[in-house]
Design an enzyme around this catalytic site. Sequence first.
Site, PDB file in Angstrom:
ATOM      1  N   ASN A  10       0.860  -1.181   0.000  1.00  0.00           N
ATOM      2  CA  ASN A  10       0.000   0.000   0.000  1.00  0.00           C
ATOM      3  C   ASN A  10       0.900   1.235   0.000  1.00  0.00           C
ATOM      4  OD1 ASN A  10      -1.903   1.991   0.391  1.00  0.00           O
ATOM      5  ND2 ASN A  10      -2.346   1.437   2.518  1.00  0.00           N
ATOM      6  N   LYS A  12       0.070   4.200  -0.339  1.00  0.00           N
ATOM      7  CA  LYS A  12      -0.633   5.379   0.203  1.00  0.00           C
ATOM      8  C   LYS A  12      -0.421   6.575  -0.727  1.00  0.00           C
ATOM      9  CE  LYS A  12       0.203   3.457   4.740  1.00  0.00           C
ATOM     10  NZ  LYS A  12      -0.105   3.562   6.140  1.00  0.00           N
ATOM     11  N   HIS A  94      -9.621   0.903   4.371  1.00  0.00           N
ATOM     12  CA  HIS A  94      -8.371   1.105   5.122  1.00  0.00           C
ATOM     13  C   HIS A  94      -8.645   2.005   6.318  1.00  0.00           C
ATOM     14  CE1 HIS A  94      -4.306   2.359   6.120  1.00  0.00           C
ATOM     15  NE2 HIS A  94      -3.904   1.280   5.491  1.00  0.00           N
ATOM     16  N   GLU A  96      -7.128   4.407   7.494  1.00  0.00           N
ATOM     17  CA  GLU A  96      -6.962   5.856   7.229  1.00  0.00           C
ATOM     18  C   GLU A  96      -8.205   6.415   6.540  1.00  0.00           C
ATOM     19  OE1 GLU A  96      -3.172   5.483   5.253  1.00  0.00           O
ATOM     20  OE2 GLU A  96      -2.302   4.842   7.160  1.00  0.00           O
ATOM     21  N   GLU A 165      -5.863  -5.372  10.092  1.00  0.00           N
ATOM     22  CA  GLU A 165      -4.828  -4.379  10.370  1.00  0.00           C
ATOM     23  C   GLU A 165      -5.160  -3.646  11.675  1.00  0.00           C
ATOM     24  OE1 GLU A 165      -2.642  -3.055   6.635  1.00  0.00           O
ATOM     25  OE2 GLU A 165      -4.484  -1.889   6.649  1.00  0.00           O
ATOM     26  N   GLY A 171       1.874   1.916  10.650  1.00  0.00           N
ATOM     27  CA  GLY A 171       2.792   3.041  10.533  1.00  0.00           C
ATOM     28  C   GLY A 171       3.424   3.462  11.844  1.00  0.00           C
ATOM     29  N   SER A 211       2.999  -2.481  10.303  1.00  0.00           N
ATOM     30  CA  SER A 211       4.441  -2.466  10.550  1.00  0.00           C
ATOM     31  C   SER A 211       5.123  -3.799  10.221  1.00  0.00           C
ATOM     32  CB  SER A 211       4.730  -2.021  11.986  1.00  0.00           C
ATOM     33  OG  SER A 211       4.259  -0.693  12.182  1.00  0.00           O
TER      34      SER A 211
END
Length: 248
Positions: A10, A12, A94, A96, A165, A171, A211
């Site tokens: 990903n 991003k 996701h 985010e 996730e 991250g 991560s």
Amino acid sequence: MPRQFCVGGNWKMNGDKAQITGIMDTLKGATLDPNTEVVLGCPAIFLEFTRSNLPARFGVAAQNSYKVAKGAFTGEISPAMIRDVGCDWVILGHSERRAIFGESDQLVAEKVIHALQSGLKVIACIGETLEEREAGKTEEVVFRQSKALADAIGADWSNVVVAYEPVWAIGTGKTATPQQAQDVHAALRKWFAANVSQAVADAVRIQYGGSVTAANCKELGACPDIDGFLVGGASLKPEFIDIINARM
Ligand code: PEP
């Protein structure tokens, strides 16, 4: 039937044509586990560029798509458009998108079913926040998110990959331990058996994301219910090759 290992990158909102060319060159020049499916999630504006410069061995995914094919939805892209530029995949839900752009379980589910009906394959993301984990609500949250997906998708999950996730691991450099990840993956598989079907529970691939690095991928990838990874930061680096090859 064994589930094929599947590793998604990903990117991003990162990269330009020069950087993406470098990543593609690294991928094209590497020896990759032939048993691992690889899907690259790239920014919408680079979908066609990425697709046209990579062999078909690599899937290319959008990172979002809207719930209808076309219309007055300024700034959005549709699954039909993603297919029109030759791509087969989309990453939806996701964390985010959920946290920053306010996407609800319901909206994510509507996007997923529209993408599937439009012929895309979907990486559908779920996962709990740190607060939810600390409150002992991990299963409650991922089951709620899975139920919204299941209510929309129904019985056929053949074009869906689930990405578990944990938000606290994305991250942050804080990876779930293999045991923590395996426990949630196994619980999800049980949930699918009870709420969708045993066949879907056995066949659906569940990626771990949060991560993942070259240093931790082998141990995570050895867990029986972890069928691949969704990788953010490390997918922009050469170590992504080691992650693709975690089971080699
Ligand atoms: C992600 O963006 O899905 C992700 C898992 O990011 P990272 O690997 O950087 O934690």
